[in-house]
Design an enzyme around this catalytic site. Structure first.
Site, PDB file in Angstrom:
ATOM      1  N   ALA A  11       0.794  -1.203   0.067  1.00 15.62           N
ATOM      2  CA  ALA A  11      -0.012   0.047   0.045  1.00 15.62           C
ATOM      3  C   ALA A  11       0.699   1.234  -0.044  1.00 15.62           C
ATOM      4  CB  ALA A  11      -0.988  -0.031   1.202  1.00 15.62           C
ATOM      5  N   ARG A  37       5.198  -3.370   3.916  1.00 13.44           N
ATOM      6  CA  ARG A  37       6.445  -4.427   4.388  1.00 13.44           C
ATOM      7  C   ARG A  37       6.446  -4.590   5.879  1.00 13.44           C
ATOM      8  NH1 ARG A  37      11.453  -6.335   1.997  1.00 13.44           N
ATOM      9  NH2 ARG A  37      11.304  -4.712   0.454  1.00 13.44           N
ATOM     10  N   GLY A  78      -1.196  -7.665  -9.549  1.00 10.83           N
ATOM     11  CA  GLY A  78      -0.489  -7.065 -10.590  1.00 10.83           C
ATOM     12  C   GLY A  78       1.125  -7.099 -10.421  1.00 10.83           C
ATOM     13  N   THR A  80       4.557  -8.767 -10.824  1.00 12.58           N
ATOM     14  CA  THR A  80       5.139  -9.295 -12.193  1.00 12.58           C
ATOM     15  C   THR A  80       6.099 -10.370 -11.439  1.00 12.58           C
ATOM     16  OG1 THR A  80       6.559  -7.487 -12.466  1.00 12.58           O
ATOM     17  CG2 THR A  80       4.389  -7.713 -13.812  1.00 12.58           C
ATOM     18  N   PHE A 108      -2.615  -3.696 -15.998  1.00 12.19           N
ATOM     19  CA  PHE A 108      -4.150  -3.432 -15.818  1.00 12.19           C
ATOM     20  C   PHE A 108      -4.678  -2.154 -16.810  1.00 12.19           C
ATOM     21  CE2 PHE A 108      -3.070  -4.866 -11.568  1.00 12.19           C
ATOM     22  CZ  PHE A 108      -4.047  -5.836 -11.452  1.00 12.19           C
ATOM     23  N   HIS A 135      10.865   0.942 -18.871  1.00 19.30           N
ATOM     24  CA  HIS A 135      10.460   1.351 -17.598  1.00 19.30           C
ATOM     25  C   HIS A 135      11.432   2.386 -16.722  1.00 19.30           C
ATOM     26  CE1 HIS A 135       7.725  -1.965 -18.415  1.00 19.30           C
ATOM     27  NE2 HIS A 135       6.988  -1.454 -17.585  1.00 19.30           N
ATOM     28  N   HIS A 136      10.647   2.709 -15.701  1.00 17.53           N
ATOM     29  CA  HIS A 136      11.174   3.470 -14.746  1.00 17.53           C
ATOM     30  C   HIS A 136      12.493   2.776 -14.102  1.00 17.53           C
ATOM     31  CE1 HIS A 136       9.652   0.895 -11.442  1.00 17.53           C
ATOM     32  NE2 HIS A 136       8.592   1.109 -12.114  1.00 17.53           N
ATOM     33  N   LYS A 139      12.586  -0.679 -11.245  1.00 17.50           N
ATOM     34  CA  LYS A 139      11.809  -1.902 -11.514  1.00 17.50           C
ATOM     35  C   LYS A 139      12.777  -3.048 -11.508  1.00 17.50           C
ATOM     36  CE  LYS A 139       9.042  -4.226 -15.002  1.00 17.50           C
ATOM     37  NZ  LYS A 139       8.028  -4.544 -13.760  1.00 17.50           N
ATOM     38  N   GLY A 145       6.701  -7.803 -17.169  1.00 19.64           N
ATOM     39  CA  GLY A 145       5.484  -8.731 -17.579  1.00 19.64           C
ATOM     40  C   GLY A 145       4.625  -8.634 -18.645  1.00 19.64           C
TER      41      GLY A 145
HETATM   42  N1  LIG Z   1       0.125  -5.215 -13.328  1.00 22.80           N
HETATM   43  C1  LIG Z   1       0.331  -3.996 -13.765  1.00 22.80           C
HETATM   44  O1  LIG Z   1      -0.635  -3.208 -14.294  1.00 22.80           O
HETATM   45  C2  LIG Z   1       1.447  -3.234 -12.809  1.00 22.80           C
HETATM   46  C3  LIG Z   1       2.198  -4.042 -11.914  1.00 22.80           C
HETATM   47  N2  LIG Z   1       3.008  -3.403 -11.291  1.00 22.80           N
HETATM   48  C4  LIG Z   1       3.833  -4.618 -10.597  1.00 22.80           C
HETATM   49  O2  LIG Z   1       3.663  -4.241  -9.326  1.00 22.80           O
HETATM   50  C5  LIG Z   1       4.654  -4.511  -8.410  1.00 22.80           C
HETATM   51  C6  LIG Z   1       4.813  -3.232  -7.563  1.00 22.80           C
HETATM   52  O3  LIG Z   1       5.318  -2.024  -8.426  1.00 22.80           O
HETATM   53  P1  LIG Z   1       5.810  -0.615  -7.694  1.00 22.80           P
HETATM   54  O4  LIG Z   1       4.579  -0.015  -6.935  1.00 22.80           O
HETATM   55  O5  LIG Z   1       6.452   0.174  -8.875  1.00 22.80           O
HETATM   56  O6  LIG Z   1       6.847  -0.965  -6.811  1.00 22.80           O
HETATM   57  P2  LIG Z   1       7.237  -0.298  -5.397  1.00 22.80           P
HETATM   58  O7  LIG Z   1       8.632  -0.853  -4.836  1.00 22.80           O
HETATM   59  O8  LIG Z   1       7.129   1.256  -5.337  1.00 22.80           O
HETATM   60  O9  LIG Z   1       5.968  -0.867  -4.401  1.00 22.80           O
HETATM   61  C7  LIG Z   1       6.082  -2.152  -3.773  1.00 22.80           C
HETATM   62  C8  LIG Z   1       5.667  -2.090  -2.315  1.00 22.80           C
HETATM   63  O10 LIG Z   1       5.652  -3.360  -1.899  1.00 22.80           O
HETATM   64  C9  LIG Z   1       6.140  -3.434  -0.620  1.00 22.80           C
HETATM   65  N3  LIG Z   1       6.365  -4.754   0.014  1.00 22.80           N
HETATM   66  C10 LIG Z   1       7.402  -5.376  -0.473  1.00 22.80           C
HETATM   67  N4  LIG Z   1       7.696  -6.506   0.283  1.00 22.80           N
HETATM   68  C11 LIG Z   1       6.280  -6.578   0.643  1.00 22.80           C
HETATM   69  C12 LIG Z   1       5.821  -7.651   1.596  1.00 22.80           C
HETATM   70  N5  LIG Z   1       6.399  -8.625   1.794  1.00 22.80           N
HETATM   71  N6  LIG Z   1       4.574  -7.271   1.978  1.00 22.80           N
HETATM   72  C13 LIG Z   1       4.026  -6.151   2.027  1.00 22.80           C
HETATM   73  N7  LIG Z   1       4.473  -5.231   1.204  1.00 22.80           N
HETATM   74  C14 LIG Z   1       5.855  -5.369   0.737  1.00 22.80           C
HETATM   75  C15 LIG Z   1       7.403  -2.430  -0.671  1.00 22.80           C
HETATM   76  O11 LIG Z   1       7.793  -2.103   0.594  1.00 22.80           O
HETATM   77  P3  LIG Z   1       9.296  -1.456   0.600  1.00 22.80           P
HETATM   78  O12 LIG Z   1       9.404  -0.117   0.052  1.00 22.80           O
HETATM   79  O13 LIG Z   1       9.653  -1.373   2.243  1.00 22.80           O
HETATM   80  O14 LIG Z   1      10.100  -2.523  -0.051  1.00 22.80           O
HETATM   81  C16 LIG Z   1       6.597  -1.418  -1.494  1.00 22.80           C
HETATM   82  O15 LIG Z   1       6.070  -0.341  -0.709  1.00 22.80           O
HETATM   83  C17 LIG Z   1       5.655  -4.707  -9.206  1.00 22.80           C
HETATM   84  O16 LIG Z   1       5.737  -6.092  -9.384  1.00 22.80           O
HETATM   85  C18 LIG Z   1       5.366  -4.039 -10.624  1.00 22.80           C
HETATM   86  O17 LIG Z   1       6.079  -4.762 -11.843  1.00 22.80           O
HETATM   87  C19 LIG Z   1       3.473  -2.064 -11.361  1.00 22.80           C
HETATM   88  C20 LIG Z   1       2.708  -1.199 -12.246  1.00 22.80           C
HETATM   89  C21 LIG Z   1       1.493  -1.848 -12.950  1.00 22.80           C
HETATM   90  O1  LIG Z   2       6.939  -2.285 -12.798  1.00 22.49           O
HETATM   91  C1  LIG Z   2       6.097  -1.471 -13.331  1.00 22.49           C
HETATM   92  O2  LIG Z   2       6.054  -0.017 -13.326  1.00 22.49           O
HETATM   93  C2  LIG Z   2       5.288  -2.185 -14.313  1.00 22.49           C
HETATM   94  N1  LIG Z   2       5.137  -3.401 -14.330  1.00 22.49           N
HETATM   95  C3  LIG Z   2       4.225  -4.264 -14.928  1.00 22.49           C
HETATM   96  C4  LIG Z   2       5.122  -5.050 -15.990  1.00 22.49           C
HETATM   97  O3  LIG Z   2       6.123  -5.667 -15.607  1.00 22.49           O
HETATM   98  O4  LIG Z   2       4.677  -5.167 -17.080  1.00 22.49           O
HETATM   99  C5  LIG Z   2       2.886  -3.201 -15.743  1.00 22.49           C
HETATM  100  C6  LIG Z   2       3.497  -1.836 -16.295  1.00 22.49           C
HETATM  101  O5  LIG Z   2       4.603  -1.982 -17.303  1.00 22.49           O
HETATM  102  C7  LIG Z   2       4.182  -1.238 -15.152  1.00 22.49           C
END
Ligand SMILES: NC(=O)C1=CN([C@@H]2O[C@H](COP(=O)(O)OP(=O)(O)OC[C@H]3O[C@@H](n4cnc5c(N)ncnc54)[C@H](OP(=O)(O)O)[C@@H]3O)[C@@H](O)[C@H]2O)C=CC1
Ligand SMILES: O=C(O)C1=N[C@H](C(=O)O)C[C@H](O)C1
Length: 269
Positions: A11, A37, A78, A80, A108, A135-136, A139, A145
């Site tokens: 979150a 986390r 979401g 990956t 999504f 990507h940023h 990642k 994914g």
């Molecule tokens: N399917 C889609 O459309 C999309 C998918 N994604 C995917 O979503 C995932 C997250 O991306 P993003 O938001 O950029 O990454 P971030 O690193 O910004 O966010 C991930 C969050 O999850 C937390 N976290 C890590 N481990 C745990 C755990 N065991 N329990 C609870 N929380 C945890 C992290 O905490 P901490 O900061 O302390 O590490 C962090 O706050 C990636 O796999 C990305 O590829 C992203 C965008 C779109």
């Molecule tokens: O990590 C991301 O940011 C994203 N991850 C997903 C992916 O691996 O395809 C979706 C989107 O590209 C953003």
């Protein structure tokens, strides 16, 4: 009508924090937990979560989903880094919870889902195809994914059309210069500060090329898909791989999901 009780894991992350705001803003949804986390997963059952939105990290997702499956909590995923092995593990976890639904979406955003479908449609008409995903710089996984899924869909469409495998004429070069090989499709990953999520699918034929490009410019691009998935997943038991299966009109293009069937689950994300 009672509101659907939703929790977000991850979150405080980039997409997770946006998902928290989107769930809070939805009239029919009740955000009952927002975990990061170190937070205890028991909070999900204590809060009576019916659907979890999982947006964490490839290292964390399997444990979180094991808990959800074990407690009959539906999940929208979401995160990956999916492989056939991980999907098989999740299937096993869900075996004792046949009414529980899990939607795993490599992407999504509607534009990205459509790009994958358009790529699948175009695949049979071109000799060559390569994917570039950008990507940023934070990642964790590569290829993305979305790119992995795109390459798998394109490769399956080429096979269905009886096309030969692509021939790579490279005999001299540096390791990695031709990208990763995903089902015979080269996939190139760019990581750059300032970017969010972008992809190009390049097709080449006799005297012509076709480029499909999608850009997610803000994490808000993923929210309509997440909310749709949250509302839909309680009615769809088992694993569904790809948001297209929840989108009327796009579903017809892809068939139903199932591990290893070339259209849905079991192919990694
Ligand atoms: N399917 C889609 O459309 C999309 C998918 N994604 C995917 O979503 C995932 C997250 O991306 P993003 O938001 O950029 O990454 P971030 O690193 O910004 O966010 C991930 C969050 O999850 C937390 N976290 C890590 N481990 C745990 C755990 N065991 N329990 C609870 N929380 C945890 C992290 O905490 P901490 O900061 O302390 O590490 C962090 O706050 C990636 O796999 C990305 O590829 C992203 C965008 C779109
Ligand atoms: O990590 C991301 O940011 C994203 N991850 C997903 C992916 O691996 O395809 C979706 C989107 O590209 C953003």
């Amino acid at each position: 009508m009672s509101k659907l009780r939703v929790a977000v894991i991850g979150a405080r992350g980039r997409i997770g924090s946006e998902a928290v705001r989107a769930v809070e803003a939805a009239d029919d949804l009740d955000l009952v937990a927002a975990l990061g986390r170190g937070d205890r997963l028991d909070a999900l059952t204590e809060a009576g979560a019916e659907v979890v939105v999982e947006l964490t990290h490839p290292d964390a997702v399997m444990g979180n989903l094991e808990f959800c499956a074990g407690h009959g909590i539906h999940a929208v995923v979401g995160t990956t880094g999916w492989t056939p092995e991980r999907l098989a593990t999740l299937e096993g976890q869900l075996a004792g919870s046949p009414g529980t639904g899990v939607l795993i979406a490599p992407n999504f955003s509607i534009g990205a889902v459509l790009t994958m479908q358009f790529a699948r449609q175009a695949a049979r008409w071109f000799e060559s195809v390569e994917v570039i995903e950008l990507h940023h710089d934070k990642k964790a996984d590569a290829p993305s994914g979305t790119a992995t899924r795109t390459a798998q869909l394109v490769a399956a469409a080429r096979r269905e059309a009886g096309l030969d495998a692509q021939h790579d004429p490279t005999t001299h070069g540096l390791d990695g210069a031709r990208g990763a090989d995903v089902d015979g499709v080269p996939v190139h990953s760019v990581r750059l500060r300032g970017l969010l999520a972008h992809q190009e699918v390049l097709f080449g034929g006799t005297g012509e090329t076709l480029t499909l490009r999608h850009d997610s410019l803000h994490h808000s691009s993923f929210m309509p898909g997440i909310l749709l998935a949250v509302r839909t997943v309680p009615g769809v038991p088992g694993i569904t791989f790809g948001l297209e299966h929840f989108l009327t009109g796009v579903t017809a293009e892809t068939g139903t999901a199932g591990p290893g069937d070339g259209t849905g689950a079991g192919e990694g994300a």
